[in-house]
Design a protein around this motif. Sequence first.
Motif, PDB file in Angstrom:
ATOM      1  N   ASP A   1     -17.108 -42.463 -63.518  1.00 31.45           N
ATOM      2  CA  ASP A   1     -16.365 -43.707 -63.200  1.00 31.45           C
ATOM      3  C   ASP A   1     -16.894 -44.362 -61.921  1.00 31.45           C
ATOM      4  O   ASP A   1     -16.358 -45.366 -61.476  1.00 31.45           O
ATOM      5  N   SER A   2     -17.935 -43.777 -61.319  1.00 32.32           N
ATOM      6  CA  SER A   2     -18.530 -44.387 -60.113  1.00 32.32           C
ATOM      7  C   SER A   2     -18.980 -45.807 -60.401  1.00 32.32           C
ATOM      8  O   SER A   2     -19.404 -46.118 -61.515  1.00 32.32           O
ATOM      9  N   GLU A   3     -18.922 -46.654 -59.381  1.00 30.82           N
ATOM     10  CA  GLU A   3     -19.465 -48.017 -59.494  1.00 30.82           C
ATOM     11  C   GLU A   3     -20.948 -48.010 -59.142  1.00 30.82           C
ATOM     12  O   GLU A   3     -21.763 -48.527 -59.849  1.00 30.82           O
ATOM     13  N   MET A   4     -21.313 -47.353 -58.040  1.00 29.83           N
ATOM     14  CA  MET A   4     -22.726 -47.271 -57.645  1.00 29.83           C
ATOM     15  C   MET A   4     -23.344 -46.036 -58.305  1.00 29.83           C
ATOM     16  O   MET A   4     -24.322 -46.109 -59.005  1.00 29.83           O
ATOM     17  N   GLY A   5     -22.814 -44.862 -58.073  1.00 30.78           N
ATOM     18  CA  GLY A   5     -23.224 -43.650 -58.780  1.00 30.78           C
ATOM     19  C   GLY A   5     -24.392 -42.900 -58.171  1.00 30.78           C
ATOM     20  O   GLY A   5     -24.909 -41.957 -58.774  1.00 30.78           O
ATOM     21  N   CYS A   6     -24.851 -43.306 -56.982  1.00 31.78           N
ATOM     22  CA  CYS A   6     -25.948 -42.569 -56.345  1.00 31.78           C
ATOM     23  C   CYS A   6     -25.909 -42.748 -54.836  1.00 31.78           C
ATOM     24  O   CYS A   6     -25.329 -43.720 -54.329  1.00 31.78           O
ATOM     25  N   TYR A   7     -26.510 -41.788 -54.148  1.00 34.64           N
ATOM     26  CA  TYR A   7     -26.655 -41.845 -52.690  1.00 34.64           C
ATOM     27  C   TYR A   7     -28.058 -41.355 -52.348  1.00 34.64           C
ATOM     28  O   TYR A   7     -28.558 -40.422 -52.999  1.00 34.64           O
ATOM     29  N   ALA A   8     -28.686 -41.940 -51.349  1.00 28.15           N
ATOM     30  CA  ALA A   8     -29.944 -41.409 -50.831  1.00 28.15           C
ATOM     31  C   ALA A   8     -29.639 -40.124 -50.068  1.00 28.15           C
ATOM     32  O   ALA A   8     -28.594 -40.009 -49.423  1.00 28.15           O
TER      33      ALA A   8
ATOM     34  N   ARG B   1     -13.978 -36.758 -54.237  1.00 26.59           N
ATOM     35  CA  ARG B   1     -14.827 -36.146 -55.271  1.00 26.59           C
ATOM     36  C   ARG B   1     -16.223 -36.753 -55.319  1.00 26.59           C
ATOM     37  O   ARG B   1     -17.194 -36.080 -55.695  1.00 26.59           O
ATOM     38  N   TYR B   2     -16.345 -38.016 -54.928  1.00 27.42           N
ATOM     39  CA  TYR B   2     -17.671 -38.645 -54.935  1.00 27.42           C
ATOM     40  C   TYR B   2     -18.544 -38.033 -53.843  1.00 27.42           C
ATOM     41  O   TYR B   2     -19.713 -37.700 -54.076  1.00 27.42           O
ATOM     42  N   LEU B   3     -17.949 -37.896 -52.640  1.00 24.23           N
ATOM     43  CA  LEU B   3     -18.706 -37.356 -51.504  1.00 24.23           C
ATOM     44  C   LEU B   3     -18.970 -35.870 -51.691  1.00 24.23           C
ATOM     45  O   LEU B   3     -20.012 -35.355 -51.267  1.00 24.23           O
TER      46      LEU B   3
ATOM     47  N   GLU C   1     -19.864 -38.607 -40.987  1.00 22.00           N
ATOM     48  CA  GLU C   1     -19.110 -39.082 -42.150  1.00 22.00           C
ATOM     49  C   GLU C   1     -20.118 -39.399 -43.249  1.00 22.00           C
ATOM     50  O   GLU C   1     -21.050 -38.621 -43.459  1.00 22.00           O
ATOM     51  N   GLU C   2     -20.000 -40.523 -43.905  1.00 17.34           N
ATOM     52  CA  GLU C   2     -20.920 -40.814 -45.021  1.00 17.34           C
ATOM     53  C   GLU C   2     -22.346 -41.053 -44.527  1.00 17.34           C
ATOM     54  O   GLU C   2     -23.320 -40.794 -45.240  1.00 17.34           O
ATOM     55  N   ASP C   3     -22.478 -41.569 -43.332  1.00 17.53           N
ATOM     56  CA  ASP C   3     -23.776 -41.635 -42.640  1.00 17.53           C
ATOM     57  C   ASP C   3     -23.701 -40.744 -41.400  1.00 17.53           C
ATOM     58  O   ASP C   3     -22.617 -40.342 -40.985  1.00 17.53           O
TER      59      ASP C   3
ATOM     60  N   SER D   1     -26.811 -43.884 -46.437  1.00 22.10           N
ATOM     61  CA  SER D   1     -26.659 -42.981 -47.593  1.00 22.10           C
ATOM     62  C   SER D   1     -26.442 -43.774 -48.870  1.00 22.10           C
ATOM     63  O   SER D   1     -27.108 -43.564 -49.880  1.00 22.10           O
ATOM     64  N   CYS D   2     -25.476 -44.702 -48.795  1.00 22.55           N
ATOM     65  CA  CYS D   2     -25.119 -45.421 -50.021  1.00 22.55           C
ATOM     66  C   CYS D   2     -25.929 -46.712 -50.149  1.00 22.55           C
ATOM     67  O   CYS D   2     -26.006 -47.488 -49.180  1.00 22.55           O
ATOM     68  N   PRO D   3     -26.476 -47.008 -51.311  1.00 21.75           N
ATOM     69  CA  PRO D   3     -27.216 -48.264 -51.492  1.00 21.75           C
ATOM     70  C   PRO D   3     -26.353 -49.493 -51.245  1.00 21.75           C
ATOM     71  O   PRO D   3     -26.866 -50.564 -50.926  1.00 21.75           O
ATOM     72  N   THR D   4     -25.034 -49.356 -51.334  1.00 24.42           N
ATOM     73  CA  THR D   4     -24.177 -50.533 -51.087  1.00 24.42           C
ATOM     74  C   THR D   4     -24.228 -50.955 -49.626  1.00 24.42           C
ATOM     75  O   THR D   4     -23.914 -52.099 -49.317  1.00 24.42           O
ATOM     76  N   ASN D   5     -24.607 -50.051 -48.734  1.00 20.62           N
ATOM     77  CA  ASN D   5     -24.621 -50.367 -47.299  1.00 20.62           C
ATOM     78  C   ASN D   5     -26.011 -50.652 -46.753  1.00 20.62           C
ATOM     79  O   ASN D   5     -26.159 -51.034 -45.590  1.00 20.62           O
ATOM     80  N   LEU D   6     -27.028 -50.468 -47.601  1.00 22.76           N
ATOM     81  CA  LEU D   6     -28.423 -50.575 -47.148  1.00 22.76           C
ATOM     82  C   LEU D   6     -28.706 -51.956 -46.552  1.00 22.76           C
ATOM     83  O   LEU D   6     -28.122 -52.958 -46.960  1.00 22.76           O
TER      84      LEU D   6
ATOM     85  N   GLY E   1      -8.737 -48.689 -45.313  1.00 24.21           N
ATOM     86  CA  GLY E   1     -10.124 -48.711 -45.775  1.00 24.21           C
ATOM     87  C   GLY E   1     -10.198 -48.492 -47.281  1.00 24.21           C
ATOM     88  O   GLY E   1      -9.207 -48.662 -48.009  1.00 24.21           O
ATOM     89  N   GLU E   2     -11.342 -48.062 -47.742  1.00 21.65           N
ATOM     90  CA  GLU E   2     -11.616 -47.914 -49.172  1.00 21.65           C
ATOM     91  C   GLU E   2     -10.609 -46.963 -49.827  1.00 21.65           C
ATOM     92  O   GLU E   2     -10.246 -45.935 -49.244  1.00 21.65           O
ATOM     93  N   HIS E   3     -10.125 -47.355 -50.997  1.00 20.53           N
ATOM     94  CA  HIS E   3      -9.213 -46.518 -51.786  1.00 20.53           C
ATOM     95  C   HIS E   3      -7.905 -46.214 -51.028  1.00 20.53           C
ATOM     96  O   HIS E   3      -7.370 -45.114 -51.122  1.00 20.53           O
TER      97      HIS E   3
HETATM   98  N1  DAR Z   1     -17.561 -43.800 -55.134  1.00 21.05           N
HETATM   99  C1  DAR Z   1     -18.806 -44.466 -54.858  1.00 21.05           C
HETATM  100  C2  DAR Z   1     -18.573 -45.504 -53.746  1.00 21.05           C
HETATM  101  C3  DAR Z   1     -19.663 -46.442 -53.508  1.00 21.05           C
HETATM  102  C4  DAR Z   1     -19.360 -47.488 -52.445  1.00 21.05           C
HETATM  103  N2  DAR Z   1     -18.520 -46.982 -51.315  1.00 21.05           N
HETATM  104  C5  DAR Z   1     -19.040 -46.276 -50.277  1.00 21.05           C
HETATM  105  N3  DAR Z   1     -20.314 -46.082 -50.128  1.00 21.05           N
HETATM  106  N4  DAR Z   1     -18.198 -45.776 -49.374  1.00 21.05           N
HETATM  107  C6  DAR Z   1     -19.243 -45.117 -56.184  1.00 21.05           C
HETATM  108  O1  DAR Z   1     -20.422 -45.007 -56.528  1.00 21.05           O
HETATM  109  O2  DAR Z   1     -18.397 -45.725 -56.822  1.00 21.05           O
END
Ligand code: DAR
Length: 368
Positions: free
Chosen positions: A53-60, A198-200, A229-231, A277-282, A322-324
């Motif tokens: 159910d991830s939106e991005m689904g990957c992390y560097a 669960r994503y992290l 944290e995430e970075d 880490s996350c491509p959404t923040n690159l 913040g998120e969620h």
């Molecule tokens: N659960 C991840 C979140 C991606 C965006 N949020 C970040 N990086 N905090 C997904 O792939 O949906």
Amino acid sequence: MPSDFIDKISALKAQWPDNIAVQCFDPAYFATLSEGHKLRLQKCLNSGVENPDSEMGCYACQPSDFDDFKPFFARVLARHHKVAEDARHVNNWDLGSVEGLPEDGVLDIAKLGLPALSMRVRVGRNLRDFALPGSMTKDDRIRLENRMMGVFDRLIAMPEFGGAYYSLTPGNPCFIDDAKYDALVDAHIMFKRMDTDRYLIAAGIAADWPFGRGCYASADRELMIWVGEEDHLRIMCMKRGTVLNEVFDRLKLALETVESIEGMEFAYSADYGVVTSCPTNLGTGMRASLHIALPNLTADGTDAKAKAIARPLGLAVRGIGGEHTPIGADGTLDISPSARFCITEAEIVAALYKGIVLLKDAEAACGK
Ligand code: DAR
């Protein structure tokens, strides 16, 4: 191993159209990789495979992943950020480079008819001589924290940034107990626990919790630096007020100060800018946000109406934690520009300034 992985992703492709990593995975490209690179790329996608159910689904997981796996990440970035696959990022903090701002360059939301609001600008940064959080060992995490404690000693000695570091690492001289941790989280100073995300967890980013984690806070509680944290670092400035420049400029100064300290070389890519880490923040790693009460748009107890209006404005809507996280009691929402990549830092904070007044107008219209 890899062949099972390919079969797993192929099955997910049909069922999860919104999982960007799964949709952008190309078995033919994957087959060209060495065994070592196959395992590295597989690790990047693990979160999205375990959480379809991830939106991005990957992390560097390594600072060079975006460059080393460009055929994959270029597709991911193009799809999420709506840019060309050969897009290159440029960083720029100069507000003078943005058109349509006030002549004096002061982004004062009071001039837009808005009251003092909670303003926050944050960036993610990673040190280039460590693996990214998804691939760090417990020892890496503690070494990174110890390096940052040397940096914090320098900040503590500076009048404009003096404060204290709060560590979650058992045995660390700045270790805090659960009561203090909870109080700092409730005050929006410390980040929430990661070992329930669960994503992290699937990304490896939450591993070894809580070792190597902590938060630096300036005495005025307007500069925070999260560690682990995430970075590797989340550096943020926040305050209640109306002049966005005050948090934007202070963050820029804090970043320049930290980056000037030996051992603080951040990870950058020539094509993609700041590595996160996350491509959404690159690119910038930046999120600039305001907390604003929108009681009319949230009258049904959800953020659905606010999101429907904010999205076309290029704005994202989050809860106040913040998120969620949930909406604030009085309908307060966290509003921020969605773009992070192929947009400059100056353009992000300008987008917040220009966008928030449109959302305020929609709130007023909804109340008529
Ligand atoms: N659960 C991840 C979140 C991606 C965006 N949020 C970040 N990086 N905090 C997904 O792939 O949906």
